[in-house]
Design a protein around this motif. Structure first.
Motif, PDB file in Angstrom:
ATOM      1  N   HIS A  57      93.021 -21.730 -48.306  1.00 12.69           N
ATOM      2  CA  HIS A  57      94.323 -22.136 -48.844  1.00 12.69           C
ATOM      3  C   HIS A  57      94.107 -23.204 -49.902  1.00 12.69           C
ATOM      4  CE1 HIS A  57      93.651 -25.004 -45.566  1.00 12.69           C
ATOM      5  NE2 HIS A  57      94.537 -25.814 -46.100  1.00 12.69           N
ATOM      6  N   GLY A  58      95.195 -23.706 -50.481  1.00 14.56           N
ATOM      7  CA  GLY A  58      95.067 -24.540 -51.668  1.00 14.56           C
ATOM      8  C   GLY A  58      95.162 -26.027 -51.484  1.00 14.56           C
ATOM      9  N   HIS A  59      95.282 -26.538 -50.275  1.00 15.31           N
ATOM     10  CA  HIS A  59      95.369 -27.989 -50.101  1.00 15.31           C
ATOM     11  C   HIS A  59      94.126 -28.688 -50.638  1.00 15.31           C
ATOM     12  CE1 HIS A  59      98.617 -27.875 -46.701  1.00 15.31           C
ATOM     13  NE2 HIS A  59      99.153 -27.938 -47.903  1.00 15.31           N
ATOM     14  N   ALA A  82      99.888 -17.320 -54.038  1.00 13.80           N
ATOM     15  CA  ALA A  82     100.934 -18.252 -53.630  1.00 13.80           C
ATOM     16  C   ALA A  82     100.438 -19.691 -53.563  1.00 13.80           C
ATOM     17  CB  ALA A  82     101.513 -17.838 -52.276  1.00 13.80           C
ATOM     18  N   ASP A  83      99.124 -19.889 -53.463  1.00 13.45           N
ATOM     19  CA  ASP A  83      98.559 -21.241 -53.399  1.00 13.45           C
ATOM     20  C   ASP A  83      97.803 -21.632 -54.659  1.00 13.45           C
ATOM     21  OD1 ASP A  83      99.550 -21.539 -50.845  1.00 13.45           O
ATOM     22  OD2 ASP A  83      97.618 -21.970 -49.908  1.00 13.45           O
ATOM     23  N   THR A 139     100.442 -22.954 -45.178  1.00 15.55           N
ATOM     24  CA  THR A 139     100.917 -22.862 -46.559  1.00 15.55           C
ATOM     25  C   THR A 139     101.371 -21.418 -46.777  1.00 15.55           C
ATOM     26  OG1 THR A 139      98.814 -22.169 -47.550  1.00 15.55           O
ATOM     27  CG2 THR A 139      99.179 -24.544 -47.327  1.00 15.55           C
ATOM     28  N   LYS A 140     102.064 -21.193 -47.881  1.00 17.45           N
ATOM     29  CA  LYS A 140     102.533 -19.832 -48.174  1.00 17.45           C
ATOM     30  C   LYS A 140     101.380 -18.892 -48.504  1.00 17.45           C
ATOM     31  CE  LYS A 140     106.896 -20.543 -47.553  1.00 17.45           C
ATOM     32  NZ  LYS A 140     107.545 -19.990 -46.321  1.00 17.45           N
ATOM     33  N   GLY A 175     105.911 -25.741 -48.046  1.00 18.57           N
ATOM     34  CA  GLY A 175     105.377 -24.398 -47.828  1.00 18.57           C
ATOM     35  C   GLY A 175     105.038 -24.111 -46.389  1.00 18.57           C
ATOM     36  N   GLY A 176     105.057 -25.133 -45.534  1.00 19.36           N
ATOM     37  CA  GLY A 176     104.787 -24.915 -44.121  1.00 19.36           C
ATOM     38  C   GLY A 176     106.013 -24.372 -43.398  1.00 19.36           C
TER      39      GLY A 176
END
Length: 235
Positions: A57-59, A82-83, A139-140, A175-176
């Motif tokens: 994911h993108g965090h 999406a991320d 996240t999405k 997004g959560g």
């Protein structure tokens, strides 16, 4: 198969290097905050040549080292669309300042070559097979990567921040969605064999069987029940 992993940065985010064996090509999973040095040490120790970076994911705690790692080794990064924006705008993804004194100097942005992941995609990288499952909730654009069972080696499941040993990913950031992460747990995790090894974004290694028996979130999902939001871990 060789899997070298280490926790990196302020959030102890697990970064993994996966290869058929020492001296071969490899895939790097989630080179996050302050992961660059650990990646280079693992590459040198095991004589590995990276061919791609793949992201659960993108965090920022999972992608902060993507630009330097991809740049030095001239490899693409794979992320769910999406991320993708999170690589260039990490604070928008968190809904708060990430705190530069804590994070230190960051190279924010995308590497030169970004490829997008899709649910159900089958990736063949470094001679290894990875099945991609879109698993939103943390996240999405959260995804997982599963490697099939081979010979006497059980299936390996890189769960990102979907599933941890004893817990699940937080859902209180932009997004959560708690209901969505429970659906992802039911759809993505529950069908897996108990012997499946789980390598998550934070914390120790576990198995699906262990989590099915002891993880309150996965246990409640299996029973068709809801569960209270998870305690915070990582971003």
């Amino acid at each position: 198969m060789l899997i070298a992993g280490f926790p990196a940065g302020a959030w102890g985010t697990n970064c993994y290097l996966v290869a058929p064996a020492a001296g071969e090509e490899c895939v790097i999973i989630d080179p996050g905050h302050q992961a660059t040095e650990g990646v280079e040490e693992a590459l040198k120790k095991h004589r590995l040549k990276p061919v791609a970076v793949v992201l659960t994911h993108g965090h920022i705690d999972h992608v902060a080292s993507v630009v330097p790692v991809c740049g030095v080794h001239d490899v693409p990064a794979w992320i769910h669309p999406a991320d993708r924006y999170m690589m260039s705008d990490p604070e928008k993804a968190l809904g708060m300042s990430i705190g530069m004194p804590l994070m230190g100097e960051l190279t924010v942005g995308e590497p030169d070559d970004v490829k997008e992941l899709a649910d159900g995609a089958q990736l063949r990288l470094a001679g290894l097979d990875f099945s991609v499952a879109h698993a939103p909730g943390h996240t999405k654009g959260s995804v997982t990567f599963r490697m099939p069972e081979a010979d006497d080696i059980p299936s390996v499941f890189f769960s990102g921040d979907l599933l941890f040993a004893g817990s699940i990913g937080r859902t209180d950031l932009p997004g959560g969605d708690h209901a969505e992460i429970l659906e992802s747990l039911a759809r993505v995790c529950l069908p897996l064999d108990d012997s499946t090894v789980v390598l998550s974004g934070h914390g120790p290694q576990t198995t699906i069987g262990r989590e099915r028996a002891a993880n309150p979130y996965l246990r409640d999902v299996a029973a068709g029940l809801g569960a209270e939001p998870a305690p915070r871990r990582g971003m």
